[in-house]
Design a protein around this motif. Structure first.
Motif, mmCIF file in Angstrom:
data_model
loop_
_atom_site.group_PDB
_atom_site.id
_atom_site.type_symbol
_atom_site.label_atom_id
_atom_site.label_comp_id
_atom_site.label_asym_id
_atom_site.label_seq_id
_atom_site.Cartn_x
_atom_site.Cartn_y
_atom_site.Cartn_z
ATOM 1 N N TRP A 77 12.487 -19.894 10.966
ATOM 2 C CA TRP A 77 10.880 -20.262 11.503
ATOM 3 C C TRP A 77 10.062 -19.734 10.954
ATOM 4 C CZ3 TRP A 77 11.728 -23.745 15.295
ATOM 5 C CH2 TRP A 77 12.240 -22.982 16.479
ATOM 6 N N HIS A 78 10.114 -18.788 10.022
ATOM 7 C CA HIS A 78 9.128 -18.517 8.514
ATOM 8 C C HIS A 78 8.682 -19.758 8.422
ATOM 9 C CE1 HIS A 78 7.092 -16.480 6.227
ATOM 10 N NE2 HIS A 78 7.682 -16.376 4.819
ATOM 11 N N GLY A 79 9.242 -20.726 8.077
ATOM 12 C CA GLY A 79 8.926 -21.230 6.766
ATOM 13 C C GLY A 79 8.857 -22.999 8.047
ATOM 14 N N HIS A 80 8.678 -22.599 8.986
ATOM 15 C CA HIS A 80 8.592 -23.790 10.317
ATOM 16 C C HIS A 80 6.907 -23.042 10.379
ATOM 17 C CE1 HIS A 80 8.574 -26.696 13.543
ATOM 18 N NE2 HIS A 80 8.434 -26.365 14.650
ATOM 19 N N PHE A 81 7.301 -22.203 11.307
ATOM 20 C CA PHE A 81 5.496 -21.968 11.255
ATOM 21 C C PHE A 81 4.817 -20.930 10.206
ATOM 22 C CE2 PHE A 81 7.287 -21.988 15.916
ATOM 23 C CZ PHE A 81 6.946 -22.526 16.147
ATOM 24 N N ALA A 82 5.256 -21.306 9.316
ATOM 25 C CA ALA A 82 4.885 -21.172 7.812
ATOM 26 C C ALA A 82 3.240 -20.166 7.776
ATOM 27 C CB ALA A 82 4.567 -22.212 6.290
ATOM 28 N N GLU A 103 -2.674 -27.979 13.643
ATOM 29 C CA GLU A 103 -1.239 -27.554 12.961
ATOM 30 C C GLU A 103 -0.583 -27.170 13.423
ATOM 31 O OE1 GLU A 103 -0.852 -28.821 10.173
ATOM 32 O OE2 GLU A 103 -3.449 -27.767 8.805
ATOM 33 N N LEU A 104 -0.497 -26.604 15.116
ATOM 34 C CA LEU A 104 0.116 -26.829 16.211
ATOM 35 C C LEU A 104 1.011 -27.852 16.615
ATOM 36 C CD1 LEU A 104 0.903 -24.865 18.171
ATOM 37 C CD2 LEU A 104 -0.880 -25.608 20.053
ATOM 38 N N MET A 105 -0.149 -28.962 16.746
ATOM 39 C CA MET A 105 0.193 -30.306 16.844
ATOM 40 C C MET A 105 0.983 -30.623 15.915
ATOM 41 S SD MET A 105 -2.112 -31.586 19.674
ATOM 42 C CE MET A 105 -3.662 -31.291 19.120
ATOM 43 N N GLU A 106 0.388 -31.128 14.768
ATOM 44 C CA GLU A 106 1.149 -31.774 13.464
ATOM 45 C C GLU A 106 2.322 -31.094 12.669
ATOM 46 O OE1 GLU A 106 -0.360 -33.340 9.271
ATOM 47 O OE2 GLU A 106 -1.891 -32.568 10.898
ATOM 48 N N LEU A 107 2.331 -29.857 12.415
ATOM 49 C CA LEU A 107 3.681 -29.408 12.048
ATOM 50 C C LEU A 107 4.503 -28.636 13.003
ATOM 51 C CD1 LEU A 107 1.689 -28.285 9.453
ATOM 52 C CD2 LEU A 107 3.413 -30.218 9.078
ATOM 53 N N PHE A 108 3.844 -27.892 14.052
ATOM 54 C CA PHE A 108 5.079 -27.292 15.212
ATOM 55 C C PHE A 108 5.404 -27.937 16.477
ATOM 56 C CE2 PHE A 108 1.408 -24.202 13.565
ATOM 57 C CZ PHE A 108 1.803 -23.449 12.058
ATOM 58 N N THR A 109 5.681 -28.791 16.907
ATOM 59 C CA THR A 109 5.444 -29.082 18.217
ATOM 60 C C THR A 109 5.486 -30.648 17.915
ATOM 61 O OG1 THR A 109 3.501 -28.788 18.411
ATOM 62 C CG2 THR A 109 4.403 -27.123 19.228
ATOM 63 N N LEU A 110 4.651 -31.486 17.061
ATOM 64 C CA LEU A 110 4.068 -33.057 17.310
ATOM 65 C C LEU A 110 5.051 -33.836 17.036
ATOM 66 C CD1 LEU A 110 2.307 -33.424 20.069
ATOM 67 C CD2 LEU A 110 4.374 -33.059 21.254
ATOM 68 N N PHE A 118 7.641 -14.649 2.634
ATOM 69 C CA PHE A 118 6.281 -13.738 2.988
ATOM 70 C C PHE A 118 5.303 -14.467 2.474
ATOM 71 C CE2 PHE A 118 7.949 -10.378 4.439
ATOM 72 C CZ PHE A 118 8.323 -10.336 5.527
ATOM 73 N N ARG A 119 5.604 -15.459 1.842
ATOM 74 C CA ARG A 119 4.999 -16.117 0.753
ATOM 75 C C ARG A 119 4.790 -17.462 0.795
ATOM 76 N NH1 ARG A 119 -0.183 -14.247 -2.556
ATOM 77 N NH2 ARG A 119 0.338 -11.450 -1.883
ATOM 78 N N PRO A 120 4.812 -18.765 1.705
ATOM 79 C CA PRO A 120 5.441 -20.064 1.899
ATOM 80 C C PRO A 120 3.698 -20.204 1.227
ATOM 81 C CG PRO A 120 4.390 -19.247 3.871
ATOM 82 C CD PRO A 120 5.140 -18.074 3.043
ATOM 83 N N PRO A 121 4.292 -21.305 0.638
ATOM 84 C CA PRO A 121 2.435 -22.090 -0.348
ATOM 85 C C PRO A 121 1.399 -22.729 0.510
ATOM 86 C CG PRO A 121 4.401 -22.935 -1.038
ATOM 87 C CD PRO A 121 5.136 -21.978 0.368
ATOM 88 N N SER A 122 1.942 -22.743 1.792
ATOM 89 C CA SER A 122 1.041 -23.579 2.496
ATOM 90 C C SER A 122 1.792 -23.643 3.986
ATOM 91 C CB SER A 122 0.982 -25.237 1.740
ATOM 92 O OG SER A 122 2.057 -26.374 2.322
ATOM 93 N N VAL A 123 0.593 -24.086 4.679
ATOM 94 C CA VAL A 123 0.687 -24.125 6.053
ATOM 95 C C VAL A 123 2.456 -25.600 6.541
ATOM 96 C CG1 VAL A 123 -0.755 -26.385 7.251
ATOM 97 C CG2 VAL A 123 -0.059 -24.740 8.352
ATOM 98 N N GLY A 124 2.581 -25.946 5.444
ATOM 99 C CA GLY A 124 3.541 -27.112 4.868
ATOM 100 C C GLY A 124 4.962 -26.586 4.915
ATOM 101 N N GLY A 125 4.734 -24.887 4.696
ATOM 102 C CA GLY A 125 6.218 -24.227 4.059
ATOM 103 C C GLY A 125 6.670 -24.985 2.704
ATOM 104 N N TRP A 126 8.078 -24.652 2.208
ATOM 105 C CA TRP A 126 8.396 -24.502 1.047
ATOM 106 C C TRP A 126 9.066 -26.147 1.323
ATOM 107 C CZ3 TRP A 126 9.287 -19.598 3.177
ATOM 108 C CH2 TRP A 126 8.110 -18.367 2.277
#
Length: 425
Positions: A101-106, A167-174, A335-343
């Motif tokens: 989840w840390h990588g998903h909700f980066a 980002e809520l829609m694009e990366l986290f849920t839909l 605690f340091r993913p490179p972007s909101v897209g995670g690793w």
């Protein structure tokens, strides 16, 4: 489809649903191992509590330096603590999903700049990570670290900031293609008013910043709040398919699941994440020998420390610095993913430039381990294979290991960097 044998399948369970096997873990039957992974264990070592230095007065450069130094020390302590928790946990699936989840909700400390908020989010992942996804998503949409990370503090009536909504829609849920720009704009209005208090670090809804007007999202009009918006999004049929697909991608294969497999997994996912993991492990595809994954740097390092019984909490500050510096060189630090897209997934970290970091970390761990006891017997090459939970060595790898078999540390370093260990087979 060629199925893994029982022992190899148990090893895959520990690699994918847990955080790597410890000595003796591979001796359990598959079903028993799965139950153990999903069961709750001891709470683990309490997290260090980050200091909260007062905001430096404008122009006070020394106070700014002191605050930055304190924040750096707190972040270091949290990263070592989390690595230690993964290494020592008796609740491997819970820790695996906390990491997932840390990588998903980066969310990254690089912008949040508050170890206190990052720790609070981490504890939310751990507390809710195996439960219903809706509970976790509802918590994250107003999570203080997330609000700072995606500019929720700047989202107010008359000047809606779309970052969190998008980002809520694009990366986290839909996922892409299941919403349009009107949905993003109206969702952003629904999220207005939430801000993070500087004194307490708590999220609160400020009425004068809140857009109370009607919004039209997915063709439905209402006076949506953050919570009712999230309910609307999660009720979309694409949402469970998207999140289940993301978990499949990270835990099983880079190839999407067959339609019937996805349908069964979505049914389990609708109950809770723990049920999803059990269903995932019950699918024949989970045991398909073709579904290999390259371990990510933290998976690799944590698995190595678990196998060798080396606890990050027992490292000196200099040794802990080496671990974190090595992980930074490999491109993945907690605690340091490179972007909101995670690793990124895959073998992007297995480069010649990263080779010194891999060697340094493996050498440090090997030097801290009791190798004379754990390798055992005259067959050191076979001993390191059993210690690391590797199914078998290729002729090429065995030849390389035999050259250094007389030096236990070098033997472990070479074995830990061999394809048979770096890749979760």
């Amino acid at each position: 489809m060629v199925q893994l044998d029982e022992r190899a399948a148990v090893r895959r369970l520990h690699d994918r649903i847990g955080v790597g096997p410890r000595p003796g873990d591979l001796d359990r039957p598959y079903d028993v191992a799965l139950d153990a992974l999903l069961s709750g264990g001891a709470a683990g070592v309490a997290a260090p509590q980050p200091a909260s230095p007062p905001r430096p007065a404008k122009g006070d450069n020394q106070a700014k330096k002191d605050a930055a130094r304190q924040r750096s020390d707190d972040e270091h302590a949290l990263a070592v603590w989390w690595l230690d928790r993964m290494v020592t946990t008796d609740s491997p699936a819970a820790e695996r999903m906390t990491w997932f989840w840390h990588g998903h909700f980066a969310t990254s400390e690089q912008k949040v700049r508050s170890p206190r908020l990052m720790l609070a989010q981490n504890e939310t992942f751990r507390r809710l990570g195996l439960g219903p996804f809706a509970d976790l998503a509802q918590a994250l949409v107003v999570d203080p670290a997330m609000l700072v990370w995606l500019d929720g503090n700047d989202n107010r009536v008359g000047a809606a900031n779309e970052n969190l909504a998008r980002e809520l829609m694009e990366l986290f849920t839909l996922g892409i293609g299941h919403y349009d720009e009107v949905d993003v704009r109206e969702a952003a209005r629904s999220l207005t008013g939430w801000t993070v208090r500087a004194d307490s670090g708590k999220a609160e809804l400020v009425a004068k910043r809140r857009d109370n007007g009607a919004k039209r999202v997915f063709g439905k009009t209402d006076r949506y709040t953050a919570q009712s918006l999230m309910t609307l999004i999660l009720d979309r049929p694409e949402s469970p398919e998207f999140v289940a697909g993301r978990m499949w991608f990270r835990l099983v294969s880079g190839q999407p699941p067959a339609a019937d497999v996805l349908a069964r997994l979505v049914t389990a996912f609708r109950r809770d994440t723990g049920s999803f993991l059990r269903a995932l492990a019950s699918e024949p595809a989970f045991r398909d020998s073709a579904n290999v994954l390259v371990k990510q740097p933290v998976d690799w390092a944590v698995g190595l420390m678990r196998a060798l019984g080396v606890k990050p909490r027992d490292l000196t500050r200099k040794q802990a610095d080496t671990v974190l510096r090595s992980l930074r060189g490999l491109g993945q630090v907690p605690f340091r993913p490179p972007s909101v897209g995670g690793w990124p997934a895959g073998g992007a970290w297995l480069t010649t430039a990263a080779w010194p970091s891999r060697l340094d970390l493996a050498k440090l761990v090997a030097e801290r381990a009791d190798l004379e006891t754990s390798l055992g017997g005259a067959d050191k090459v076979g001993g390191v294979r059993r210690l690391l939970g590797v199914d078998s060595w290729s002729d090429r790898t065995r030849a390389a290991l035999e050259k250094v078999a007389g030096n236990p540390v070098q033997l472990v370093v070479v074995a830990a960097n061999a394809p048979e260990y770096v890749v979760s087979r």
